[in-house]
Design a protein around this motif. Structure first.
Motif, mmCIF file in Angstrom:
data_model
loop_
_atom_site.group_PDB
_atom_site.id
_atom_site.type_symbol
_atom_site.label_atom_id
_atom_site.label_comp_id
_atom_site.label_asym_id
_atom_site.label_seq_id
_atom_site.Cartn_x
_atom_site.Cartn_y
_atom_site.Cartn_z
ATOM 1 N N THR A 1 13.034 88.943 -30.730
ATOM 2 C CA THR A 1 13.324 89.346 -32.101
ATOM 3 C C THR A 1 14.359 88.418 -32.741
ATOM 4 O O THR A 1 14.486 88.377 -33.966
ATOM 5 N N LEU A 2 15.107 87.706 -31.925
ATOM 6 C CA LEU A 2 15.942 86.597 -32.376
ATOM 7 C C LEU A 2 15.659 85.408 -31.467
ATOM 8 O O LEU A 2 15.457 85.578 -30.256
ATOM 9 N N LYS A 3 15.652 84.215 -32.056
ATOM 10 C CA LYS A 3 15.557 82.993 -31.259
ATOM 11 C C LYS A 3 16.987 82.571 -30.946
ATOM 12 O O LYS A 3 17.738 82.150 -31.834
ATOM 13 N N VAL A 4 17.377 82.702 -29.684
ATOM 14 C CA VAL A 4 18.769 82.521 -29.285
ATOM 15 C C VAL A 4 18.972 81.132 -28.671
ATOM 16 O O VAL A 4 18.306 80.767 -27.705
ATOM 17 N N HIS A 5 19.895 80.373 -29.245
ATOM 18 C CA HIS A 5 20.285 79.058 -28.749
ATOM 19 C C HIS A 5 21.771 79.095 -28.419
ATOM 20 O O HIS A 5 22.522 79.906 -28.970
ATOM 21 N N GLY A 6 22.203 78.197 -27.550
ATOM 22 C CA GLY A 6 23.610 78.187 -27.188
ATOM 23 C C GLY A 6 24.111 76.805 -26.849
ATOM 24 O O GLY A 6 23.355 75.833 -26.785
ATOM 25 N N LEU A 7 25.422 76.717 -26.631
ATOM 26 C CA LEU A 7 26.070 75.500 -26.175
ATOM 27 C C LEU A 7 26.717 75.807 -24.828
ATOM 28 O O LEU A 7 27.536 76.734 -24.715
ATOM 29 N N ARG A 8 26.338 75.033 -23.823
ATOM 30 C CA ARG A 8 26.819 75.294 -22.463
ATOM 31 C C ARG A 8 27.546 74.051 -21.930
ATOM 32 O O ARG A 8 27.109 72.915 -22.155
ATOM 33 N N ARG A 9 28.635 74.309 -21.219
ATOM 34 C CA ARG A 9 29.382 73.229 -20.569
ATOM 35 C C ARG A 9 29.780 73.672 -19.166
ATOM 36 O O ARG A 9 30.377 74.735 -19.002
ATOM 37 N N GLU A 10 29.387 72.865 -18.192
ATOM 38 C CA GLU A 10 29.683 73.170 -16.786
ATOM 39 C C GLU A 10 29.222 74.579 -16.422
ATOM 40 O O GLU A 10 29.926 75.331 -15.738
ATOM 41 N N ARG B 1 28.912 77.207 -18.244
ATOM 42 C CA ARG B 1 29.480 78.316 -19.020
ATOM 43 C C ARG B 1 29.023 78.232 -20.472
ATOM 44 O O ARG B 1 29.098 77.179 -21.108
ATOM 45 N N LEU B 2 28.568 79.352 -21.009
ATOM 46 C CA LEU B 2 28.146 79.445 -22.401
ATOM 47 C C LEU B 2 29.374 79.650 -23.277
ATOM 48 O O LEU B 2 30.111 80.625 -23.109
ATOM 49 N N ASP B 3 29.611 78.723 -24.199
ATOM 50 C CA ASP B 3 30.799 78.801 -25.052
ATOM 51 C C ASP B 3 30.486 79.054 -26.519
ATOM 52 O O ASP B 3 31.399 79.297 -27.312
ATOM 53 N N ALA B 4 29.214 78.965 -26.898
ATOM 54 C CA ALA B 4 28.831 79.226 -28.293
ATOM 55 C C ALA B 4 27.374 79.670 -28.307
ATOM 56 O O ALA B 4 26.582 79.255 -27.455
ATOM 57 N N VAL B 5 27.035 80.497 -29.291
ATOM 58 C CA VAL B 5 25.677 81.055 -29.334
ATOM 59 C C VAL B 5 25.272 81.348 -30.777
ATOM 60 O O VAL B 5 26.126 81.663 -31.626
ATOM 61 N N LEU B 6 24.002 81.188 -31.063
ATOM 62 C CA LEU B 6 23.456 81.621 -32.346
ATOM 63 C C LEU B 6 22.082 82.231 -32.103
ATOM 64 O O LEU B 6 21.385 81.865 -31.159
ATOM 65 N N GLY B 7 21.722 83.168 -32.937
ATOM 66 C CA GLY B 7 20.392 83.773 -32.877
ATOM 67 C C GLY B 7 19.855 83.917 -34.287
ATOM 68 O O GLY B 7 20.516 84.480 -35.161
ATOM 69 N N PHE B 8 18.662 83.370 -34.541
ATOM 70 C CA PHE B 8 18.107 83.401 -35.883
ATOM 71 C C PHE B 8 16.712 84.019 -35.880
ATOM 72 O O PHE B 8 16.062 84.140 -34.838
ATOM 73 N N TYR B 9 16.285 84.432 -37.065
ATOM 74 C CA TYR B 9 14.888 84.820 -37.263
ATOM 75 C C TYR B 9 14.425 84.196 -38.555
ATOM 76 O O TYR B 9 15.241 83.789 -39.398
ATOM 77 N N GLU B 10 13.120 84.068 -38.708
ATOM 78 C CA GLU B 10 12.573 83.433 -39.897
ATOM 79 C C GLU B 10 11.493 84.313 -40.515
ATOM 80 O O GLU B 10 10.830 85.087 -39.832
ATOM 81 N N ARG B 11 11.369 84.171 -41.840
ATOM 82 C CA ARG B 11 10.376 84.993 -42.546
ATOM 83 C C ARG B 11 10.084 84.373 -43.909
ATOM 84 O O ARG B 11 11.004 84.058 -44.669
ATOM 85 N N GLU B 12 8.821 84.185 -44.189
ATOM 86 C CA GLU B 12 8.364 83.744 -45.507
ATOM 87 C C GLU B 12 9.118 82.511 -46.014
ATOM 88 O O GLU B 12 9.628 82.479 -47.141
ATOM 89 N N GLY B 13 9.218 81.487 -45.156
ATOM 90 C CA GLY B 13 9.791 80.219 -45.584
ATOM 91 C C GLY B 13 11.298 80.130 -45.536
ATOM 92 O O GLY B 13 11.885 79.158 -46.027
ATOM 93 N N ALA B 14 11.954 81.131 -44.950
ATOM 94 C CA ALA B 14 13.413 81.130 -44.860
ATOM 95 C C ALA B 14 13.833 81.559 -43.468
ATOM 96 O O ALA B 14 13.081 82.196 -42.723
ATOM 97 N N MET B 15 15.062 81.197 -43.089
ATOM 98 C CA MET B 15 15.624 81.652 -41.820
ATOM 99 C C MET B 15 17.105 81.959 -42.002
ATOM 100 O O MET B 15 17.763 81.447 -42.911
ATOM 101 N N THR B 16 17.630 82.815 -41.146
ATOM 102 C CA THR B 16 19.042 83.165 -41.170
ATOM 103 C C THR B 16 19.481 83.541 -39.766
ATOM 104 O O THR B 16 18.654 83.948 -38.939
ATOM 105 N N ALA B 17 20.769 83.399 -39.497
ATOM 106 C CA ALA B 17 21.304 83.617 -38.140
ATOM 107 C C ALA B 17 22.317 84.761 -38.147
ATOM 108 O O ALA B 17 23.520 84.533 -38.298
ATOM 109 N N PRO B 18 21.863 86.004 -37.968
ATOM 110 C CA PRO B 18 22.801 87.138 -37.926
ATOM 111 C C PRO B 18 23.659 87.152 -36.669
ATOM 112 O O PRO B 18 24.689 87.818 -36.633
#
Length: 377
Positions: free
Chosen positions: A259-268, A270-287
């Motif tokens: 229900t969200l496409k979750v991406h992150g930034l990992r170092r060694e 460990r996950l230190d940052a994360v975003l999750g977005f969804y898209e609809r009708e030509g737009a996307m947003t990351a709640p």
């Protein structure tokens, strides 16, 4: 038009489309189990209307004045607004506006201000709209007016840039257009050379600091507690407890059902940052957006994560709805500011409630939004 609730959702024939299947995966758990197991500070009743077969969620509330702003207009316009007065950096103005908000808040509680039904409410900071027509929006209002007499009816997340036809139709129907916040929209392929250079520079920080971008396939169930923590550190601890407080169950659902496409930034590891977005009708947003605020600011985790998000939108050729806040940063990277509104139908409610909405509309148009735009918040 048919309405479904927790007792009848099993009979709902979800459309065999990408949107229909998304709605089923996202909404069925909220209807069967309630919203609170997934968003800790949301108490509401989630139902679904089918409009010509298209499922549209609604939330039904009575009071719940401590709810997150995603289903409590009182929280949005009074509690959250009072917190954000500190951004003005003017103690006299803060004091005056705080006094005004306190008085307005007392009146709104007496007016049963939170007796409200919100249409297309996904309980997220930004509600992107499915392929509804303007006529279908007003058909929904016709149905709700007769099914729920005495309730205020609302559509959130409307702007001239994204929903101009909707706004015109809803105003013609009799809705008030109440400003809610300043948002930032990044159109595909419209950034200037300076903006592109800044995003490229921000992204170069990943290699400089040893971070790797991880895709949804590389996010694991073991990451769930850390994802909740990263979101909480930014949106709850740093900004406001009135933001939706996502639980581990919400993140687990997002990972399992996409229900969200979750991406992150990992170092060694460990996950230190994360975003999750969804898209609809030509737009996307990351709640879902967060990072470890305890790490040195010089790392630039926010800059890196924003660059990843902008890159994801560009690769999909989608409008990026960047929500509110950090206005100058977003402008520098190509986004344009816009006013977001809620369309409010309050006819049939008490005189006090209608006066409350009219007063809010006036104050936000004359004072609130001009201040926000002047300060570039």
């Amino acid at each position: 038009m048919i309405q479904y609730d927790s007792d009848s959702v099993a009979r709902l024939d979800w459309p065999d489309t990408e949107y229909g299947q998304y709605a089923r995966e996202y909404l069925t758990p909220l209807m069967e189990r309630g919203a609170q197991p997934f968003i800790a500070n949301v108490s509401t009743t989630v139902k679904v209307l089918t409009v010509d077969g298209l499922p549209v969620p609604i939330t039904v509330n009575e009071t719940d004045y401590t709810n997150s702003y995603v289903c409590s207009p009182y929280t949005h316009y009074v509690s959250y607004a009072r917190e954000e007065l500190a951004l003005l950096n003017n103690r006299m103005l803060e004091g005056l506006l705080s006094f005004m908000l306190t008085g307005i808040g007392r009146v709104l509680r007496q007016a049963r201000f939170n007796r409200v039904i919100q249409v297309n409410n996904w309980l997220l900071s930004t509600n992107l709209y499915p392929a509804l027509s303007a006529e279908q929006l007003t058909e929904i209002l016709d149905y709700l007016r007769h099914t729920y007499p005495g309730y205020t009816l609302m559509y959130r997340s409307l702007s001239r840039e994204t929903s101009g036809e909707f706004i015109d139709r809803l105003q013609a129907y009799g809705c008030k257009l109440v400003p809610s916040r300043q948002i930032y929209l990044l159109q595909p392929d419209t950034s200037g050379s300076k903006a592109r250079w800044l995003v490229k520079r921000d992204r170069s920080l990943l290699a400089k600091h040893g971070y790797t971008e991880v895709s949804p396939e590389e996010i694991t169930p073991e990451d769930i507690p850390r994802i909740v923590e990263l979101y909480r550190l930014l949106y709850i601890d740093k900004y406001s407890a009135h933001n939706p407080q996502f639980t581990e169950a919400f993140i687990a659902l997002a990972l399992e059902r996409r229900t969200l496409k979750v991406h992150g930034l990992r170092r060694e590891g460990r996950l230190d940052a994360v975003l999750g977005f969804y898209e609809r009708e030509g737009a996307m947003t990351a709640p879902l957006f967060g990072y470890d605020t305890g790490l040195p600011q010089s790392l630039g985790l926010y800059r890196m994560l924003s660059a990843v998000l902008i890159g994801l939108a560009a690769s999909r050729e989608l409008l990026l709805h960047e929500s509110s806040g950090v206005g100058q940063f977003k402008r520098n990277r190509g986004a344009a500011g816009a006013t977001e509104y809620s369309a409010v139908y309050d006819r049939g409610t008490s005189l006090l409630n209608r006066c409350g909405w009219s007063l809010l509309e006036l104050l936000l148009r004359r004072i609130g939004m001009p201040l926000i735009q002047k300060l570039k918040l």
